[in-house]
Design a protein around this motif. Sequence first.
Motif, PDB file in Angstrom:
ATOM      1  N   GLN A 109     -74.564 -27.169  35.720  1.00 64.46           N
ATOM      2  CA  GLN A 109     -73.716 -26.480  34.751  1.00 64.46           C
ATOM      3  C   GLN A 109     -73.930 -24.969  34.849  1.00 64.46           C
ATOM      4  O   GLN A 109     -74.776 -24.494  35.595  1.00 64.46           O
ATOM      5  CB  GLN A 109     -74.048 -26.962  33.324  1.00 64.46           C
ATOM      6  CG  GLN A 109     -73.871 -28.466  33.110  1.00 64.46           C
ATOM      7  CD  GLN A 109     -72.420 -28.882  33.024  1.00 64.46           C
ATOM      8  OE1 GLN A 109     -71.605 -28.218  32.404  1.00 64.46           O
ATOM      9  NE2 GLN A 109     -72.080 -30.009  33.649  1.00 64.46           N
TER      10      GLN A 109
ATOM     11  N   SER B 181     -72.891 -21.077  32.318  1.00 67.19           N
ATOM     12  CA  SER B 181     -72.616 -20.586  30.967  1.00 67.19           C
ATOM     13  C   SER B 181     -71.379 -21.260  30.366  1.00 67.19           C
ATOM     14  O   SER B 181     -71.232 -21.314  29.144  1.00 67.19           O
ATOM     15  CB  SER B 181     -72.425 -19.071  30.991  1.00 67.19           C
ATOM     16  OG  SER B 181     -71.503 -18.691  31.990  1.00 67.19           O
ATOM     17  N   ARG B 182     -70.495 -21.781  31.213  1.00 70.82           N
ATOM     18  CA  ARG B 182     -69.286 -22.447  30.701  1.00 70.82           C
ATOM     19  C   ARG B 182     -69.595 -23.641  29.808  1.00 70.82           C
ATOM     20  O   ARG B 182     -68.768 -24.033  28.976  1.00 70.82           O
ATOM     21  CB  ARG B 182     -68.382 -22.889  31.863  1.00 70.82           C
ATOM     22  CG  ARG B 182     -67.431 -21.782  32.301  1.00 70.82           C
ATOM     23  CD  ARG B 182     -66.329 -22.297  33.169  1.00 70.82           C
ATOM     24  NE  ARG B 182     -65.532 -23.320  32.530  1.00 70.82           N
ATOM     25  CZ  ARG B 182     -64.587 -24.018  33.130  1.00 70.82           C
ATOM     26  NH1 ARG B 182     -64.336 -23.781  34.405  1.00 70.82           N
ATOM     27  NH2 ARG B 182     -63.893 -24.931  32.485  1.00 70.82           N
TER      28      ARG B 182
ATOM     29  N   GLN C 148     -68.930 -22.755  26.334  1.00 72.56           N
ATOM     30  CA  GLN C 148     -67.624 -22.186  26.000  1.00 72.56           C
ATOM     31  C   GLN C 148     -66.667 -23.310  25.582  1.00 72.56           C
ATOM     32  O   GLN C 148     -67.082 -24.241  24.905  1.00 72.56           O
ATOM     33  CB  GLN C 148     -67.127 -21.334  27.181  1.00 72.56           C
ATOM     34  CG  GLN C 148     -68.088 -20.144  27.440  1.00 72.56           C
ATOM     35  CD  GLN C 148     -67.683 -19.260  28.594  1.00 72.56           C
ATOM     36  OE1 GLN C 148     -66.987 -19.682  29.498  1.00 72.56           O
ATOM     37  NE2 GLN C 148     -68.151 -18.028  28.576  1.00 72.56           N
TER      38      GLN C 148
ATOM     39  N   ASP D 119     -76.072 -17.645  33.099  1.00 78.64           N
ATOM     40  CA  ASP D 119     -76.124 -18.404  34.352  1.00 78.64           C
ATOM     41  C   ASP D 119     -77.527 -18.200  34.906  1.00 78.64           C
ATOM     42  O   ASP D 119     -77.931 -17.058  35.186  1.00 78.64           O
ATOM     43  CB  ASP D 119     -75.119 -17.873  35.378  1.00 78.64           C
ATOM     44  CG  ASP D 119     -73.676 -18.234  35.045  1.00 78.64           C
ATOM     45  OD1 ASP D 119     -73.440 -18.952  34.044  1.00 78.64           O
ATOM     46  OD2 ASP D 119     -72.786 -17.798  35.794  1.00 78.64           O
TER      47      ASP D 119
ATOM     48  N   GLN E 157     -61.323 -31.335  33.290  1.00 78.32           N
ATOM     49  CA  GLN E 157     -62.037 -30.095  32.950  1.00 78.32           C
ATOM     50  C   GLN E 157     -63.550 -30.317  32.962  1.00 78.32           C
ATOM     51  O   GLN E 157     -64.309 -29.442  33.389  1.00 78.32           O
ATOM     52  CB  GLN E 157     -61.592 -29.588  31.567  1.00 78.32           C
ATOM     53  CG  GLN E 157     -60.176 -29.040  31.538  1.00 78.32           C
ATOM     54  CD  GLN E 157     -60.019 -27.725  32.303  1.00 78.32           C
ATOM     55  OE1 GLN E 157     -60.927 -26.902  32.334  1.00 78.32           O
ATOM     56  NE2 GLN E 157     -58.886 -27.530  32.944  1.00 78.32           N
TER      57      GLN E 157
ATOM     58  N   GLN F 292     -66.168 -28.211  35.334  1.00 76.79           N
ATOM     59  CA  GLN F 292     -67.092 -27.200  34.806  1.00 76.79           C
ATOM     60  C   GLN F 292     -68.453 -27.285  35.498  1.00 76.79           C
ATOM     61  O   GLN F 292     -69.315 -26.429  35.296  1.00 76.79           O
ATOM     62  CB  GLN F 292     -67.216 -27.285  33.279  1.00 76.79           C
ATOM     63  CG  GLN F 292     -68.188 -28.311  32.757  1.00 76.79           C
ATOM     64  CD  GLN F 292     -68.234 -28.360  31.236  1.00 76.79           C
ATOM     65  OE1 GLN F 292     -67.211 -28.230  30.556  1.00 76.79           O
ATOM     66  NE2 GLN F 292     -69.412 -28.537  30.679  1.00 76.79           N
TER      67      GLN F 292
ATOM     68  N   SER G  87     -62.638 -20.740  27.985  1.00 81.08           N
ATOM     69  CA  SER G  87     -62.676 -20.892  29.437  1.00 81.08           C
ATOM     70  C   SER G  87     -61.953 -22.166  29.854  1.00 81.08           C
ATOM     71  O   SER G  87     -61.793 -23.093  29.062  1.00 81.08           O
ATOM     72  CB  SER G  87     -64.130 -20.932  29.917  1.00 81.08           C
ATOM     73  OG  SER G  87     -64.867 -21.908  29.217  1.00 81.08           O
TER      74      SER G  87
ATOM     75  N   SER H 285     -60.686 -24.454  33.800  1.00 79.06           N
ATOM     76  CA  SER H 285     -60.470 -24.502  35.236  1.00 79.06           C
ATOM     77  C   SER H 285     -58.987 -24.701  35.487  1.00 79.06           C
ATOM     78  O   SER H 285     -58.292 -25.326  34.679  1.00 79.06           O
ATOM     79  CB  SER H 285     -61.254 -25.657  35.863  1.00 79.06           C
ATOM     80  OG  SER H 285     -62.636 -25.454  35.699  1.00 79.06           O
TER      81      SER H 285
ATOM     82  N   SER I 101     -62.054 -20.797  38.050  1.00 78.89           N
ATOM     83  CA  SER I 101     -62.651 -20.840  36.715  1.00 78.89           C
ATOM     84  C   SER I 101     -62.286 -19.550  35.990  1.00 78.89           C
ATOM     85  O   SER I 101     -62.389 -18.461  36.554  1.00 78.89           O
ATOM     86  CB  SER I 101     -64.170 -20.976  36.830  1.00 78.89           C
ATOM     87  OG  SER I 101     -64.769 -20.974  35.544  1.00 78.89           O
TER      88      SER I 101
ATOM     89  N   PHE J  90     -62.191 -17.140  32.284  1.00 79.38           N
ATOM     90  CA  PHE J  90     -62.547 -16.822  30.891  1.00 79.38           C
ATOM     91  C   PHE J  90     -61.454 -15.909  30.347  1.00 79.38           C
ATOM     92  O   PHE J  90     -61.137 -14.894  30.958  1.00 79.38           O
ATOM     93  CB  PHE J  90     -63.911 -16.126  30.801  1.00 79.38           C
ATOM     94  CG  PHE J  90     -64.318 -15.780  29.391  1.00 79.38           C
ATOM     95  CD1 PHE J  90     -64.673 -16.783  28.502  1.00 79.38           C
ATOM     96  CD2 PHE J  90     -64.330 -14.466  28.952  1.00 79.38           C
ATOM     97  CE1 PHE J  90     -65.039 -16.482  27.189  1.00 79.38           C
ATOM     98  CE2 PHE J  90     -64.694 -14.146  27.637  1.00 79.38           C
ATOM     99  CZ  PHE J  90     -65.056 -15.156  26.762  1.00 79.38           C
TER     100      PHE J  90
ATOM    101  N   ALA K 176     -68.669 -19.489  38.842  1.00 82.63           N
ATOM    102  CA  ALA K 176     -68.609 -20.736  38.067  1.00 82.63           C
ATOM    103  C   ALA K 176     -67.671 -21.764  38.693  1.00 82.63           C
ATOM    104  O   ALA K 176     -67.688 -22.931  38.306  1.00 82.63           O
ATOM    105  CB  ALA K 176     -68.165 -20.436  36.639  1.00 82.63           C
TER     106      ALA K 176
END
Lengths: 351, 351
Positions: free
Chosen positions: A86, A88-89, A92, A116, A168, A172, B31, B33, B64, B66, B122
């Motif tokens: 994984q 930082s997403r 989110q 991250d 999704q 991620q 965020s 994808s 990805s 944000f 990401a």
Amino acid sequence: MKILLKTLALCVMAGSMVAQAEPLVIQEQGSFSAGGTVITAAGTFDAKKPLEPAGQTYHGDHASVFYQIPENPHTYPIVMLHGAGQSSRTWQTTPDGREGFQNIFLRRGFSTYVVDQPRRGAAGRSTVDATLTAKADEQLWFNQFRVGVWPDYFKDVQFSHDKAALNQYFRQMTPNTGPFDLNVISDAMSAVVDKSGPAILFTHSQGGGPGWYTAIKNDKVKAIVAFEPGSGFVFPQAEMPAPMPSAFDTLKGEPVPMEQFMALTKIPVLIIYGDNIPDKPVAMPAQDSWRVRLAMAREWRDVVNKHGGDVTVTHLPEVGIKGNTHFPFSDLNNVQVADVVSQFLKEKKLE
Amino acid sequence: MKILLKTLALCVMAGSMVAQAEPLVIQEQGSFSAGGTVITAAGTFDAKKPLEPAGQTYHGDHASVFYQIPENPHTYPIVMLHGAGQSSRTWQTTPDGREGFQNIFLRRGFSTYVVDQPRRGAAGRSTVDATLTAKADEQLWFNQFRVGVWPDYFKDVQFSHDKAALNQYFRQMTPNTGPFDLNVISDAMSAVVDKSGPAILFTHSQGGGPGWYTAIKNDKVKAIVAFEPGSGFVFPQAEMPAPMPSAFDTLKGEPVPMEQFMALTKIPVLIIYGDNIPDKPVAMPAQDSWRVRLAMAREWRDVVNKHGGDVTVTHLPEVGIKGNTHFPFSDLNNVQVADVVSQFLKEKKLE
């Protein structure tokens, strides 16, 4: 009367819409790298031969951070460290498109620092080489993250059955760009809390181990909320737990010197596990692995608390919160889970 | 009188402090994808053998993103695509700690979508394998990005001489986790603008090429601002430019069918280059590479405009803006560069 009720219903709807749409007021936001190291190649750099490494440098093994500070924030920011595969997403938008813990805790007045870790995501420059392979593995994660037993979802699981959400969720994930190194990560995380100032640390899964070491290395870690820590439980040499075999692996504690261990007795710690963790051995590796992890967390709690610590293990189903996966902070009921965390932070006077 | 002046000075100071500290009011952020593909391994998944790929899936090659939407945003959001070795962080905090284009254009009322392209940051899951090596290469980038000729900074360069800034600059780089693929990237970028809705596209350097292809693939791209595009200039087969040799490489145009090329004549395009680009051949590869890129951009402008297009090439020193590196949007004078962009957006009625 009918009209009045309709109007009332519209007002209630409008009220909840306004509540959803309340803007975030951000005093400051930005990104930075923290920690890391520098390699310098032998020789002298020649600007005419720029592809030769001679005399050139390479900065790597740092963490990459995106932070947001709301107006009038609480004293302590929250630093959030993701788990395996994984970034930082994780904190989110949820897979089904709702707000994750980044937004939820901003709304509750906390500065947030989403990280991250070294060798992941935007912090991709690793000082150690790596080979990345496109290995099909998502049914493993579906099961290991306790969404269900592929292709079936657990009954009442707090995860959307919408196909777009699963798309999704899988997307991620992002790979290691160098070997996972607990020491490299906790060094960088210590540099992150040097930058953020005294902070509350949230960790997830594989991030649990680096989280304990970060608190050992830096007393600016004022509390830890660990979601489903999966490994890296540190014990004094003399009080190591017996290894815990499961259908997945054999989980062991990690010995550390007593003075390091004692750092973990100085701060409040909340450990949260979700649902569908068996209490007796089962044949399914994905479930059985979490049985021993929850058991290890309880053993760790007992040892830390025996030495004067303040560790709470909250197994969510035991407090009536059902259906959570390995990602309680992004599950369908993540606001309820945030309330559990907020209650803890309030009790420990960390708001 | 002295007291009055002091008070006035304090008020001016307070005024500028308040201006700096004006909070960002964010209506929505999160965020997601976009795009990508799915690989499925042959066979049947066995939950008891989760490490076997048989029957498992792998989602990769997505972008990805944000995004942040301010209160009462302009009609078109800005989608920002980074260059080689960079990620969405390119547009965030500058190496010396000031606000980048993400914040600057939020403050100017635009929704912003900062992207990690497929196989970067990401968006690390690549469907094609890769080997990552910790090759020392930063003096190459210092020169190639026209900060100076290592170890010297260009005179009056718009880049902080602070060591901490250079440390952050190097650490914002992050590697490819799979081969760079213009088609994969532009497919994913097209999916990003499907999600964002009709948008203005900002590109940087290596992102320039995928940017042109994104506009070819998706008419939701309403304008492009390309910072120092480095390759991928597309021409009709019959109007290909002569290859342009430099001390760095030989730059060539890329042929596309006329109907694809014509898409680029339908939208306004602003191309911006910084300073310290020689107008005659020089021996230093880093400088000479940009000489031919600027020349190619001008040739491209002429061909697009001949077919009814609306391309402007702004070489910043020619409009009196000096000292810019390869990263005009994060240079010390990035607010002035943002003003050039805002003027363009205003003229093209894109605000």
